[in-house]
Design a protein around this motif. Structure first.
Motif, PDB file in Angstrom:
ATOM      1  N   TRP A   1       0.147   2.026 -11.350  1.00  0.00           N
ATOM      2  CA  TRP A   1       0.123   2.092  -9.885  1.00  0.00           C
ATOM      3  C   TRP A   1      -1.201   1.607  -9.350  1.00  0.00           C
ATOM      4  CZ3 TRP A   1       4.639   2.240  -7.807  1.00  0.00           C
ATOM      5  CH2 TRP A   1       5.692   2.783  -8.543  1.00  0.00           C
TER       6      TRP A   1
ATOM      7  N   ARG B   1       2.330   9.049  -6.317  1.00  0.00           N
ATOM      8  CA  ARG B   1       2.490  10.467  -5.930  1.00  0.00           C
ATOM      9  C   ARG B   1       3.777  11.059  -6.496  1.00  0.00           C
ATOM     10  NH1 ARG B   1       5.284  12.825  -1.992  1.00  0.00           N
ATOM     11  NH2 ARG B   1       5.507  11.033  -0.592  1.00  0.00           N
TER      12      ARG B   1
ATOM     13  N   THR C   1       2.558   1.749  -3.453  1.00  0.00           N
ATOM     14  CA  THR C   1       1.611   2.202  -4.488  1.00  0.00           C
ATOM     15  C   THR C   1       1.323   3.693  -4.332  1.00  0.00           C
ATOM     16  OG1 THR C   1       0.582   0.022  -4.602  1.00  0.00           O
ATOM     17  CG2 THR C   1      -0.693   1.868  -5.470  1.00  0.00           C
ATOM     18  N   GLU C   2       1.078   4.113  -3.118  1.00  0.00           N
ATOM     19  CA  GLU C   2       0.779   5.536  -2.883  1.00  0.00           C
ATOM     20  C   GLU C   2       1.990   6.399  -3.220  1.00  0.00           C
ATOM     21  OE1 GLU C   2       0.931   9.299  -1.147  1.00  0.00           O
ATOM     22  OE2 GLU C   2       2.124   7.686  -0.263  1.00  0.00           O
TER      23      GLU C   2
ATOM     24  N   ALA D   1       0.835  -1.213   0.000  1.00  0.00           N
ATOM     25  CA  ALA D   1       0.000   0.000   0.000  1.00  0.00           C
ATOM     26  C   ALA D   1       0.866   1.258   0.000  1.00  0.00           C
ATOM     27  CB  ALA D   1      -0.922   0.001   1.216  1.00  0.00           C
TER      28      ALA D   1
END
Ligand SMILES: CC(C)(COP(=O)(O)OP(=O)(O)OC[C@H]1O[C@@H](n2cnc3c(N)ncnc32)[C@H](O)[C@@H]1OP(=O)(O)O)[C@@H](O)C(=O)NCCC(=O)NCCS
Length: 177
Positions: free
Chosen positions: A50, A27, A22-23, A19
């Motif tokens: 993503w 970003r 991916t963030e 998690a």
């Protein structure tokens, strides 16, 4: 430059990191390239690259090494992915490994984290049996080009990288390991 090697640690990603990766990956890609792409191309690219399912697969894939740099609070400060992959057409290489993704969060840029992460990348690529490390970098990404040159990479060709629907020219750079 101040020694910041104690300010973060670098280790391999595990399934617990999906998690956060991916963030962070979405970003940092957005922050790096939103200004140079249309909103539609950016959204299309982010959706294709993503997603937790994708990062989960990447982390579990034995042909990919995912390295995470975390600050002392445990937050991600950067990441790199290297993978077994042949060089693009027209570029001859012996025992190539690709530096696929390399991102340092803005507050950490210019502070030495990138060089330390790059040394960890070299180590991993050698451990994979690589003799040459190659990468693709957007021709307009002046800062990354300067950084890679500083790390000993040189331009050996070019290839197309499609962001959304936009075919962009990447320089292909390589360095002996
Ligand atoms: C590319 C990246 C990893 C480099 O890490 P960094 O900490 O910024 O790198 P450094 O500051 O050590 O080196 C960058 C060099 O470019 C120079 N530079 C900075 N801005 C520049 C610009 N606009 N044009 C040209 N050179 C520039 C810096 O002065 C520095 O050189 P110096 O050490 O000789 O002064 C980091 O900037 C990053 O993650 N950028 C966003 C994501 C990205 O582009 N990733 C690469 C995808 S291929």
């Amino acid at each position: 430059m101040n020694d910041i090697s104690n300010a973060f640690d670098i280790r391999s990603a595990t399934a617990d990191d999906v998690a956060a990766l991916t963030e962070f990956g979405a970003r940092t890609f957005y922050e790096s390239f939103a200004a140079g792409n249309t909103a539609e191309d950016m959204a299309k690219h982010l959706a294709s690259a993503w997603h937790p399912d994708l990062q989960n697969r990447e982390i579990l894939d034995a042909s990919i090494d995912t390295l995470l740099a975390r600050d002392s609070s445990g937050a991600l400060a950067g990441f790199a992915q290297v993978r077994d992959n042949v060089a693009p057409e027209g570029v001859a290489m012996s025992r190539p490994v690709e530096l696929w993704r390399f991102y340092v969060d803005r507050p950490w840029q210019g502070r030495g984290l990138a060089s330390t992460l790059m040394n960890a990348v070299f180590e991993r690529a050698r451990a994979r049996g690589g003799r040459e490390l190659w990468l693709g970098v957007w021709e307009r990404n002046e800062r990354a080009l300067a950084f890679y040159r500083k790390c000993g990479f040189e331009k050996v060709g070019q290839k197309i990288f499609v962001v959304g629907t936009d075919p962009q020219t990447d320089h292909v750079m390589r360095r002996l390991l």
